[in-house]
Design a protein around this motif. Structure first.
Motif, PDB file in Angstrom:
ATOM      1  N   PHE A 127       0.835  -1.206   0.000  1.00 43.22           N
ATOM      2  CA  PHE A 127       0.000   0.000   0.000  1.00 43.22           C
ATOM      3  C   PHE A 127       0.870   1.257   0.000  1.00 43.22           C
ATOM      4  CE2 PHE A 127      -2.720   3.011   2.635  1.00 43.22           C
ATOM      5  CZ  PHE A 127      -3.537   3.375   1.576  1.00 43.22           C
ATOM      6  N   GLY A 128       1.918   1.223   0.812  1.00 40.70           N
ATOM      7  CA  GLY A 128       2.854   2.351   0.877  1.00 40.70           C
ATOM      8  C   GLY A 128       3.516   2.597  -0.474  1.00 40.70           C
ATOM      9  N   ILE A 129       3.916   1.501  -1.133  1.00 41.19           N
ATOM     10  CA  ILE A 129       4.559   1.622  -2.454  1.00 41.19           C
ATOM     11  C   ILE A 129       3.557   2.164  -3.477  1.00 41.19           C
ATOM     12  CG2 ILE A 129       5.582   0.278  -4.357  1.00 41.19           C
ATOM     13  CD1 ILE A 129       6.769  -1.535  -2.003  1.00 41.19           C
ATOM     14  N   MET A 130       2.294   1.675  -3.382  1.00 39.97           N
ATOM     15  CA  MET A 130       1.254   2.164  -4.291  1.00 39.97           C
ATOM     16  C   MET A 130       1.088   3.685  -4.148  1.00 39.97           C
ATOM     17  SD  MET A 130      -2.795   1.134  -4.405  1.00 39.97           S
ATOM     18  CE  MET A 130      -3.436   2.441  -3.341  1.00 39.97           C
ATOM     19  N   MET A 135       2.368   9.190  -5.902  1.00 40.07           N
ATOM     20  CA  MET A 135       2.990  10.463  -5.536  1.00 40.07           C
ATOM     21  C   MET A 135       4.009  10.888  -6.611  1.00 40.07           C
ATOM     22  SD  MET A 135       4.807  11.281  -1.922  1.00 40.07           S
ATOM     23  CE  MET A 135       6.459  10.734  -2.230  1.00 40.07           C
ATOM     24  N   ILE A 136       4.836   9.926  -7.045  1.00 36.81           N
ATOM     25  CA  ILE A 136       5.845  10.219  -8.076  1.00 36.81           C
ATOM     26  C   ILE A 136       5.146  10.609  -9.384  1.00 36.81           C
ATOM     27  CG2 ILE A 136       7.680   9.201  -9.505  1.00 36.81           C
ATOM     28  CD1 ILE A 136       8.298   7.436  -6.914  1.00 36.81           C
ATOM     29  N   PHE A 180     -10.601   7.715  -2.985  1.00 38.67           N
ATOM     30  CA  PHE A 180     -11.329   6.469  -3.248  1.00 38.67           C
ATOM     31  C   PHE A 180     -10.459   5.254  -2.919  1.00 38.67           C
ATOM     32  CE2 PHE A 180     -14.559   8.809  -5.554  1.00 38.67           C
ATOM     33  CZ  PHE A 180     -15.667   7.963  -5.559  1.00 38.67           C
ATOM     34  N   LEU A 181      -9.199   5.307  -3.383  1.00 45.52           N
ATOM     35  CA  LEU A 181      -8.293   4.170  -3.221  1.00 45.52           C
ATOM     36  C   LEU A 181      -7.857   3.944  -1.777  1.00 45.52           C
ATOM     37  CD1 LEU A 181      -5.918   4.690  -6.297  1.00 45.52           C
ATOM     38  CD2 LEU A 181      -7.709   2.960  -6.079  1.00 45.52           C
ATOM     39  N   SER A 182      -7.805   5.033  -0.996  1.00 45.97           N
ATOM     40  CA  SER A 182      -7.167   4.898   0.320  1.00 45.97           C
ATOM     41  C   SER A 182      -8.059   5.225   1.516  1.00 45.97           C
ATOM     42  CB  SER A 182      -5.921   5.793   0.378  1.00 45.97           C
ATOM     43  OG  SER A 182      -6.294   7.148   0.227  1.00 45.97           O
ATOM     44  N   ALA A 183      -9.336   5.575   1.299  1.00 48.68           N
ATOM     45  CA  ALA A 183     -10.201   5.987   2.416  1.00 48.68           C
ATOM     46  C   ALA A 183     -10.218   4.956   3.550  1.00 48.68           C
ATOM     47  CB  ALA A 183     -11.620   6.254   1.910  1.00 48.68           C
ATOM     48  N   PHE A 184     -10.382   3.678   3.207  1.00 49.61           N
ATOM     49  CA  PHE A 184     -10.472   2.636   4.244  1.00 49.61           C
ATOM     50  C   PHE A 184      -9.403   1.551   4.106  1.00 49.61           C
ATOM     51  CE2 PHE A 184     -14.963   4.094   3.668  1.00 49.61           C
ATOM     52  CZ  PHE A 184     -15.100   4.699   4.914  1.00 49.61           C
ATOM     53  N   THR A 185      -8.527   1.689   3.118  1.00 50.48           N
ATOM     54  CA  THR A 185      -7.568   0.606   2.820  1.00 50.48           C
ATOM     55  C   THR A 185      -6.685   0.270   4.010  1.00 50.48           C
ATOM     56  OG1 THR A 185      -7.569   1.275   0.510  1.00 50.48           O
ATOM     57  CG2 THR A 185      -5.750  -0.111   1.228  1.00 50.48           C
ATOM     58  N   GLN A 186      -6.102   1.290   4.614  1.00 47.21           N
ATOM     59  CA  GLN A 186      -5.167   1.059   5.720  1.00 47.21           C
ATOM     60  C   GLN A 186      -5.832   0.380   6.926  1.00 47.21           C
ATOM     61  OE1 GLN A 186      -2.008   1.704   5.383  1.00 47.21           O
ATOM     62  NE2 GLN A 186      -1.127   1.919   7.398  1.00 47.21           N
ATOM     63  N   VAL A 200      -8.223  -2.372  -1.262  1.00 51.94           N
ATOM     64  CA  VAL A 200      -8.402  -1.194  -2.131  1.00 51.94           C
ATOM     65  C   VAL A 200      -9.790  -1.212  -2.767  1.00 51.94           C
ATOM     66  CG1 VAL A 200      -7.613  -0.064  -4.260  1.00 51.94           C
ATOM     67  CG2 VAL A 200      -5.937  -0.835  -2.575  1.00 51.94           C
ATOM     68  N   LEU A 201     -10.211  -2.363  -3.308  1.00 54.58           N
ATOM     69  CA  LEU A 201     -11.538  -2.443  -3.956  1.00 54.58           C
ATOM     70  C   LEU A 201     -12.662  -2.231  -2.946  1.00 54.58           C
ATOM     71  CD1 LEU A 201     -11.569  -5.258  -6.680  1.00 54.58           C
ATOM     72  CD2 LEU A 201     -11.497  -2.800  -6.971  1.00 54.58           C
TER      73      LEU A 201
END
Length: 264
Positions: A127-130, A135-136, A180-186, A200-201
């Protein structure tokens, strides 16, 4: 406040076949304020940990700004602000752990929070890499927008306006996708042994099916970030932990469990 359980609707997200999608509840429009008040309660129950994490959150944008001052490239501020919003969910793992421990009736500790990232390590780092790749990518887009900006123009607001408008629109689209991708992922990865695709989904699906309440929640987060910047990052010391705790309660409220949570 009542939550309505609803049959999981079939949509492009649930039918994609990429990964499993954990069902979500239907939220009420007032829920974001409830999450904020629960977050505030956690903030007062764990003041030392709150300040510790808050100072880290304040130090990062301060460091970014310091680099900007050194290089003298003020146009890096907008991309840096979005970068900060991208790294946020990853750093927030420690804060989620504080709320989780309080919910279980345990006394939260720094060591327990630091270990939180290791619970589902491979997917957490994935997730961090994603987020880092996003970011990049955003920085590349931002520098392309900057490259379009003719060097002979002065730095007056009138001449900067088209550049700022384009940057703002692209930044807004980008930030929405990331939300959308990160709201609840962590929080999903922290509490459940699931893969990154499922987390993520599930996050995308939950935000999509609760667009109203989640838009309000996104607006609250955005306001907190803007206020943090306006206060010279001092505001982040309290605002970022508050948003982190609130996000954990948002997750508990939104994503279904097969069985009721039993805390000892």
């Amino acid at each position: 406040m009542s939550h309505h359980f609803k049959e999981e609707p079939h949509n492009a997200i649930t039918d994609s076949g990429i990964a499993r999608v954990i069902p979500c509840k239907e939220l009420d429009i007032g829920d974001p304020l409830k999450w904020l008040s629960l977050g505030l309660r956690d903030l007062f129950r764990a003041p030392l940990l709150t300040v510790f994490f808050g100072i880290i959150f304040a130090a990062i944008p301060w460091f970014i700004t310091y680099l900007v001052t050194l290089t003298g490239w003020h146009l890096v501020i907008l991309p840096a602000m979005v970068c900060f919003m991208l790294i946020g969910p990853f750093l927030a793992a420690g804060l989620y752990d504080v709320s989780w421990e309080l919910e279980k009736g345990h006394k939260p500790s720094l060591w327990h929070s630091v270990k939180a990232i290791k619970r589902n390590a491979v997917n957490e780092w994935g997730f961090g890499i994603m987020l880092m790749v996003l970011m990049i990518f955003w920085l590349r887009v931002a520098s392309m927008i900057h490259a379009l900006y003719p060097s002979y123009l002065s730095d007056s607001l009138e001449e900067l306006m088209p550049f700022l408008a384009l940057g703002t629109v692209v930044g807004a689209i980008f930030t929405t996708i990331v939300f959308f991708l990160s709201a609840f992922t962590q929080p999903i990865l922290m509490e459940r042994k699931v893969d990154l695709g499922t987390a993520v989904l599930t996050s995308v699906n939950a935000v999509w099916l609760n667009k109203g309440p989640m838009f309000i929640w996104a607006a609250i987060i955005f306001t907190a970030v803007v206020f943090g910047f306006l206060t010279g990052f001092i505001g982040f010391i309290f605002l970022m932990p508050l948003i982190g705790y609130g996000t954990w309660h948002a997750y508990i409220d939104t994503i279904e469990t097969k069985r009721e949570r039993q805390y000892e």
